[in-house]
Design a protein around this motif. Structure first.
Motif, PDB file in Angstrom:
ATOM      1  N   PRO A  43      10.486 -15.570 -56.366  1.00 49.66           N
ATOM      2  CA  PRO A  43       9.586 -15.759 -55.224  1.00 49.66           C
ATOM      3  C   PRO A  43       9.393 -17.247 -54.888  1.00 49.66           C
ATOM      4  O   PRO A  43       9.188 -18.073 -55.770  1.00 49.66           O
ATOM      5  CB  PRO A  43       8.271 -15.141 -55.695  1.00 49.66           C
ATOM      6  N   GLY A  44       9.544 -17.561 -53.604  1.00 52.01           N
ATOM      7  CA  GLY A  44       9.404 -18.944 -53.153  1.00 52.01           C
ATOM      8  C   GLY A  44      10.690 -19.745 -53.209  1.00 52.01           C
ATOM      9  O   GLY A  44      10.696 -20.937 -52.900  1.00 52.01           O
ATOM     10  N   PHE A  45      11.807 -19.118 -53.585  1.00 51.83           N
ATOM     11  CA  PHE A  45      13.076 -19.832 -53.720  1.00 51.83           C
ATOM     12  C   PHE A  45      13.433 -20.601 -52.450  1.00 51.83           C
ATOM     13  O   PHE A  45      13.794 -21.769 -52.501  1.00 51.83           O
ATOM     14  CB  PHE A  45      14.204 -18.852 -54.076  1.00 51.83           C
ATOM     15  N   PHE A  46      13.335 -19.957 -51.302  1.00 51.48           N
ATOM     16  CA  PHE A  46      13.719 -20.609 -50.047  1.00 51.48           C
ATOM     17  C   PHE A  46      12.580 -21.406 -49.421  1.00 51.48           C
ATOM     18  O   PHE A  46      12.756 -22.021 -48.378  1.00 51.48           O
ATOM     19  CB  PHE A  46      14.258 -19.579 -49.055  1.00 51.48           C
ATOM     20  N   SER A  47      11.424 -21.413 -50.031  1.00 49.80           N
ATOM     21  CA  SER A  47      10.291 -22.192 -49.523  1.00 49.80           C
ATOM     22  C   SER A  47      10.226 -23.577 -50.151  1.00 49.80           C
ATOM     23  O   SER A  47       9.488 -24.430 -49.704  1.00 49.80           O
ATOM     24  CB  SER A  47       8.972 -21.472 -49.812  1.00 49.80           C
ATOM     25  N   LYS A  48      10.997 -23.794 -51.190  1.00 48.50           N
ATOM     26  CA  LYS A  48      10.987 -25.073 -51.904  1.00 48.50           C
ATOM     27  C   LYS A  48      11.559 -26.170 -51.021  1.00 48.50           C
ATOM     28  O   LYS A  48      12.543 -25.982 -50.338  1.00 48.50           O
ATOM     29  CB  LYS A  48      11.828 -24.945 -53.176  1.00 48.50           C
TER      30      LYS A  48
END
Length: 110
Positions: A43-48
């Protein structure tokens, strides 16, 4: 991620409904499934968001030496990357960092 990074850079002639030879799904849909599975697993991989300071590795301890990893100056260098999605889209997208050429006229319009 797929819409902003890959669909925005599709080469002319390839739309969101393009199905590559040998595939059962449109390219964009298959990429979205891969991205969704990565996001579910992490979760959050592409939000980093990566900063230039984070794109380095410690290569020496005694003298404390850091080495830059990858190309920090690229258009998408501070975005998370899936090598699987990159490979899927590579033949069909425009590389924003590729060398190009330009025609320019010299003289006046008078």
């Amino acid at each position: 991620m797929i819409r902003l990074r890959y669909v925005a850079n599709l080469l002319p002639g390839y739309g969101v409904d393009f199905v590559p030879a040998g595939s059962d799904l449109p390219l964009v849909e298959e990429g979205a499934y891969i991205a969704a599975s990565l996001e579910l697993a992490n979760p959050g991989f592409f939000s980093k968001t990566y900063t230039a300071a984070e794109q380095k590795v410690l290569t020496e301890v005694k003298g404390i030496k850091w080495t830059v990893t990858g190309e920090a100056a690229g258009t998408y260098s501070a975005m998370p990357v899936s090598t699987l999605i990159e490979a899927l889209f590579a033949p069909y997208i425009f590389d924003r960092d590729a060398a190009g050429f330009m025609f320019q006229a010299l003289g006046s319009n008078a």
